[in-house]
Design an enzyme around this catalytic site. Structure first.
Site: not given
Ligand code: AQP
Length: 326
Positions: A111, A191, A194
């Protein structure tokens, strides 16, 4: 029953990576664990965001999770900032956390690279707040995608350090992975996230899903319809594994290897299957969106329940620390 804690950030549209990697597992756990689900809005402050969207995104995240099967009668759903003890415990755990360990966290490094203009202390301290989230409820099981495993191991370390310094207050938590711990994005490189614009949202209408899949990356070796492909190098094939029947998988695998099917045929079947899974979820989501007071009530009751546990654990923590509590 063992206690489980999970969180999700209201940073955008929840997607099929969140669903397969985390939310679906959460819904399957409700009868076997005492489950706490938290929309972690304080975590979401660590990247730049639009303040006019935050409240709506937070409630939407509640509704999407409920639509995916989180039954508030069987679990506690609440919003992180509604239980002030999360931030309070974070500060206390900060005092047993070596700086060096935080600097090694992969998410912090990634990040910091992707948001060089905003490398804030919250981003650095994110894993300590996450440890506080879990330990505040003495969570033992933490269902997450694989991007979060390092943070769960870190939380376990923090619990050990606190217990060694002040006495046994916290259990040691374990990450629980689903069978889709890392769903790749439609760009085929990152990965699914969002924030990267490479996702299929749980709420995407059927035509949007088809459009997004139509332009999604496939095996780079398949430049023309007649080029044979290697399914294991194709992101679309990896998505089929989560949505398609064994017969469809075989059809995709053989058709890709011998160029018997084109990428668009393969994407069409995947789109049908994703739409079939998401349609009932979207119908429940539409019902909840029509009356957001349901979600509001759920998080108000959830916060009250969470608060009772959080304040009891904080009393135990303060006692262990030897603070004067009056
Ligand atoms: N691509 C993924 N595959 C499997 N699991 C995933 N998770 C997120 N992306 C994947 C799991 O979803 C849960 C909630 O995630 P989060 O909202 O806390 O944040 P994150 O992991 O940072 O998800 P994003 O979508 O990538 O968000 P942004 O873009 O905002 O950083 C967690 O258990 C995560 O592991």
């Amino acid at each position: 029953m063992k206690r489980s804690f999970s969180g999700i950030q209201p940073t955008g549209d929840l997607h099929i990576g969140n669903y397969l990697g985390a939310i679906k597992t959460w819904a399957d756990m409700l009868d076997r664990y005492e489950c706490f689900f938290c929309i972690v809005d304080l975590h979401a402050l660590t990247i730049k965001y639009d303040t006019s969207l935050m409240a709506q995104r937070t409630l939407d995240a509640v509704a999407v999770n409920m639509a995916c099967g989180l039954d508030p009668k069987k679990c506690t759903i609440f919003i992180q900032s509604h239980v002030k003890e999360h931030a309070e415990l974070c500060w206390i755990l900060d005092s047993v956390t070596p700086m060096g360990e935080l600097g090694r966290m992969t998410q912090f490094k990634e990040k910091s690279k992707s948001h060089p203009e905003n490398v804030n202390v919250g981003l650095f301290n994110y894993p300590v707040l996450q440890a506080a989230d879990i330990l505040l409820y003495k969570g033992e099981v933490v269902p997450v995608g694989d991007d979060q495993v390092q943070h769960i191991e870190f939380s376990r370390e923090v619990a050990r350090k606190f217990n060694a310094a002040y006495g046994p207050v916290f259990p040691e938590c374990q990450a629980l992975l689903s069978n889709a711990p890392r769903v790749m994005g439609l760009d085929g490189v990152n990965k699914m996230s969002k924030s990267l614009g490479n996702h299929i949202a749980i709420a995407d209408p059927a035509d949007v899903i088809r459009k997004k899949l139509a332009t999604a990356k496939t095996d780079p070796a398949r430049k023309r319809r007649t080029d044979p492909g290697e399914p294991t190098k194709c992101n679309i094939y990896s998505l089929h594994q989560f949505f398609s029947t064994p017969e469809q998988m075989q059809w995709v695998e053989e058709g890709c290897r011998n160029a018997g099917i084109g990428c668009l045929d393969c994407k069409g079947v995947l789109a049908d299957n994703i739409i079939a899974v998401l349609t009932p979820i979207q119908a429940r989501y539409a019902e909840l969106k029509a009356d957001m007071n349901i979600a509001r009530r759920v998080v108000a009751e959830g916060a009250a329940r969470a608060q009772r546990i959080a304040s009891a654990v904080m009393a135990e923590v303060k006692d262990a620390l030897g603070l004067y509590t009056g």
